[in-house]
Design a protein around this motif. Sequence first.
Motif, PDB file in Angstrom:
ATOM      1  N   ILE A  57      41.669  39.226  33.098  1.00 19.41           N
ATOM      2  CA  ILE A  57      41.507  39.339  34.555  1.00 19.41           C
ATOM      3  C   ILE A  57      40.133  38.788  34.949  1.00 19.41           C
ATOM      4  CG2 ILE A  57      41.271  40.973  36.492  1.00 19.41           C
ATOM      5  CD1 ILE A  57      43.230  42.839  34.962  1.00 19.41           C
ATOM      6  N   GLN A  58      39.117  39.220  34.200  1.00 17.66           N
ATOM      7  CA  GLN A  58      37.750  38.768  34.493  1.00 17.66           C
ATOM      8  C   GLN A  58      37.626  37.263  34.309  1.00 17.66           C
ATOM      9  OE1 GLN A  58      36.103  41.503  31.660  1.00 17.66           O
ATOM     10  NE2 GLN A  58      35.185  42.794  33.248  1.00 17.66           N
ATOM     11  N   TRP A  61      40.480  31.986  40.175  1.00 16.42           N
ATOM     12  CA  TRP A  61      41.780  32.465  40.683  1.00 16.42           C
ATOM     13  C   TRP A  61      41.570  33.483  41.799  1.00 16.42           C
ATOM     14  CZ3 TRP A  61      46.504  30.723  40.478  1.00 16.42           C
ATOM     15  CH2 TRP A  61      47.531  31.531  40.974  1.00 16.42           C
ATOM     16  N   ARG A  62      42.111  33.172  42.997  1.00 13.34           N
ATOM     17  CA  ARG A  62      42.028  34.105  44.112  1.00 13.34           C
ATOM     18  C   ARG A  62      43.408  34.437  44.646  1.00 13.34           C
ATOM     19  NH1 ARG A  62      38.035  34.115  41.933  1.00 13.34           N
ATOM     20  NH2 ARG A  62      35.881  34.038  42.672  1.00 13.34           N
ATOM     21  N   GLY A  63      44.445  34.081  43.878  1.00 17.28           N
ATOM     22  CA  GLY A  63      45.813  34.458  44.255  1.00 17.28           C
ATOM     23  C   GLY A  63      46.079  35.882  43.784  1.00 17.28           C
ATOM     24  N   ILE A  64      47.380  36.192  43.618  1.00 11.59           N
ATOM     25  CA  ILE A  64      47.773  37.552  43.259  1.00 11.59           C
ATOM     26  C   ILE A  64      47.592  37.812  41.764  1.00 11.59           C
ATOM     27  CG2 ILE A  64      49.745  39.151  43.232  1.00 11.59           C
ATOM     28  CD1 ILE A  64      50.855  37.391  45.606  1.00 11.59           C
ATOM     29  N   PHE A  65      47.083  38.991  41.451  1.00 11.24           N
ATOM     30  CA  PHE A  65      46.989  39.465  40.071  1.00 11.24           C
ATOM     31  C   PHE A  65      48.046  40.559  39.874  1.00 11.24           C
ATOM     32  CE2 PHE A  65      42.716  37.958  38.552  1.00 11.24           C
ATOM     33  CZ  PHE A  65      42.223  37.430  39.734  1.00 11.24           C
ATOM     34  N   ALA A 123      46.180  46.917  30.120  1.00 11.34           N
ATOM     35  CA  ALA A 123      44.955  46.220  30.519  1.00 11.34           C
ATOM     36  C   ALA A 123      43.695  46.661  29.779  1.00 11.34           C
ATOM     37  CB  ALA A 123      44.740  46.357  32.019  1.00 11.34           C
ATOM     38  N   GLY A 124      43.741  47.828  29.129  1.00  6.82           N
ATOM     39  CA  GLY A 124      42.539  48.313  28.451  1.00  6.82           C
ATOM     40  C   GLY A 124      42.002  49.555  29.136  1.00  6.82           C
ATOM     41  N   SER A 125      40.706  49.766  29.036  1.00  3.90           N
ATOM     42  CA  SER A 125      40.080  50.973  29.578  1.00  3.90           C
ATOM     43  C   SER A 125      40.344  51.128  31.081  1.00  3.90           C
ATOM     44  CB  SER A 125      38.568  50.895  29.348  1.00  3.90           C
ATOM     45  OG  SER A 125      37.892  51.649  30.330  1.00  3.90           O
ATOM     46  N   PRO A 126      40.970  52.237  31.490  1.00  3.97           N
ATOM     47  CA  PRO A 126      41.244  52.429  32.919  1.00  3.97           C
ATOM     48  C   PRO A 126      39.965  52.552  33.740  1.00  3.97           C
ATOM     49  CG  PRO A 126      41.853  54.404  31.656  1.00  3.97           C
ATOM     50  CD  PRO A 126      41.484  53.349  30.664  1.00  3.97           C
ATOM     51  N   GLU A 127      38.926  53.080  33.130  1.00  5.03           N
ATOM     52  CA  GLU A 127      37.660  53.238  33.835  1.00  5.03           C
ATOM     53  C   GLU A 127      37.075  51.865  34.190  1.00  5.03           C
ATOM     54  OE1 GLU A 127      34.910  55.342  31.401  1.00  5.03           O
ATOM     55  OE2 GLU A 127      33.333  55.338  32.945  1.00  5.03           O
ATOM     56  N   LYS A 128      37.112  50.954  33.222  1.00  4.71           N
ATOM     57  CA  LYS A 128      36.563  49.613  33.471  1.00  4.71           C
ATOM     58  C   LYS A 128      37.445  48.828  34.434  1.00  4.71           C
ATOM     59  CE  LYS A 128      34.078  49.347  29.126  1.00  4.71           C
ATOM     60  NZ  LYS A 128      34.240  48.978  27.706  1.00  4.71           N
ATOM     61  N   LEU A 129      38.760  49.013  34.318  1.00 11.78           N
ATOM     62  CA  LEU A 129      39.681  48.325  35.229  1.00 11.78           C
ATOM     63  C   LEU A 129      39.436  48.776  36.671  1.00 11.78           C
ATOM     64  CD1 LEU A 129      42.163  46.505  35.745  1.00 11.78           C
ATOM     65  CD2 LEU A 129      43.596  48.517  35.337  1.00 11.78           C
ATOM     66  N   ARG A 130      39.314  50.074  36.857  1.00 15.19           N
ATOM     67  CA  ARG A 130      39.074  50.644  38.180  1.00 15.19           C
ATOM     68  C   ARG A 130      37.781  50.078  38.764  1.00 15.19           C
ATOM     69  NH1 ARG A 130      38.566  55.548  36.632  1.00 15.19           N
ATOM     70  NH2 ARG A 130      40.658  56.339  36.980  1.00 15.19           N
ATOM     71  N   SER A 131      36.762  50.064  37.933  1.00 15.39           N
ATOM     72  CA  SER A 131      35.472  49.593  38.386  1.00 15.39           C
ATOM     73  C   SER A 131      35.528  48.105  38.777  1.00 15.39           C
ATOM     74  CB  SER A 131      34.453  49.886  37.289  1.00 15.39           C
ATOM     75  OG  SER A 131      33.398  49.014  37.356  1.00 15.39           O
ATOM     76  N   PHE A 132      36.247  47.287  37.999  1.00 14.40           N
ATOM     77  CA  PHE A 132      36.369  45.863  38.337  1.00 14.40           C
ATOM     78  C   PHE A 132      37.087  45.702  39.681  1.00 14.40           C
ATOM     79  CE2 PHE A 132      38.430  41.732  38.457  1.00 14.40           C
ATOM     80  CZ  PHE A 132      37.395  40.879  38.104  1.00 14.40           C
ATOM     81  N   CYS A 133      38.192  46.451  39.864  1.00 16.00           N
ATOM     82  CA  CYS A 133      38.966  46.322  41.110  1.00 16.00           C
ATOM     83  C   CYS A 133      38.179  46.832  42.319  1.00 16.00           C
ATOM     84  CB  CYS A 133      40.285  47.075  41.003  1.00 16.00           C
ATOM     85  SG  CYS A 133      41.390  46.379  39.782  1.00 16.00           S
ATOM     86  N   GLN A 134      37.269  47.761  42.074  1.00 16.10           N
ATOM     87  CA  GLN A 134      36.464  48.278  43.183  1.00 16.10           C
ATOM     88  C   GLN A 134      35.368  47.298  43.598  1.00 16.10           C
ATOM     89  OE1 GLN A 134      35.311  52.009  41.436  1.00 16.10           O
ATOM     90  NE2 GLN A 134      36.938  53.147  42.456  1.00 16.10           N
TER      91      GLN A 134
END
Length: 333
Positions: free
Chosen positions: A242-243, A250-254, A261-272
């Motif tokens: 994703i990163q 890429w600015r389309g849909i993910f 995806a891996g660590s939910p904490e890191k995923l949440r932080s990236f999406c925020q």
Amino acid sequence: MDYHFEFRPYRRLFKQPLRTRYGFWNVREGLILRLTDAEGRIGWGEVAPIADFGTESFAQALSFCQFLATEISEGTIAQIPATFPACQFGFGAALENLSVVPSGNAQTALNSLWTVHEQSYLLPTGRDALRGWQDPWQQGFRTFKWKIGVVDSAEELRHFETLMQCLPEKACLRLDANGGLNWDTASRWLATCDRLTSSYAAKVEFLEQPLPIEQFDQLLNLHQQFRTPIALDESVSTLTQIQSCYQKGWRGIFVIKAALAGSPEKLRSFCQTHAIEVVWSSALETSVAQHFIRHRLIPAVPASDRAVGFGVDHWFLDTTLNQLDFEQLWQSL
Ligand SMILES: [Mg+2]
């Protein structure tokens, strides 16, 4: 702090094999995790890998859990390697679930997953889709997903046109090629999507992963050439990917399958911190992972009005693993 760690494997048969361009999938295997802290609180987690999407295999995840001691720490979880993203997710979720003790109304609110309106419904592949949408439409589903790139593309395009003719107004169709098209067939599909969306009442919401992940530049190019949007899925299976796709522009849909995806904490932080357009999607996990994604992950990131891709429970024979009483679910294994 140390946690008592237990796990139980599950095996779920599909009612009929799920056909994608990777072949036929008959059984979904995964692991339910249970962490208990010193105060007796329980944190549930789930490891639901899909090796075709670049995660560890089920066998690797199983050996990883068998190798762990029965007492583990947060440090153990933080050290799960990036090559085991499904384990990173499962253990990370179990740890976060431990810290939450809902009560009263909060507990009632948590006692749900998604309504049909919020979900997209996975149709059978090929021409079976033509008689597969009516029942879910009656139940209230408005977004449908259809796997393509499986049989001859001229034949699939004919079924596609028939499907678009039949679907009522307000119906929304997502096409998913799982990376199985090439430049020419992808262009033909996208041109057809553009044409049919303007000719019929139903609309094509997006085409998912038309080309393999190695062809990033061509995916970007296709995204710029047609009105029908492209969504990346396999290209963005893990947070690392994703990163990387974000950095490459890429600015389309993910399409994010959080369980892979891996660590939910890191995923949440990236999406925020990055304004990306997300479609949350199922990795065919049980209610344990779904509940975490629904209540701990999605509400923590900017809201989207796109349906979530979790309308897949009807693919499984058993319903025991869809329930929200996790203690009962655990006892059934
Ligand atoms: Mg997909």
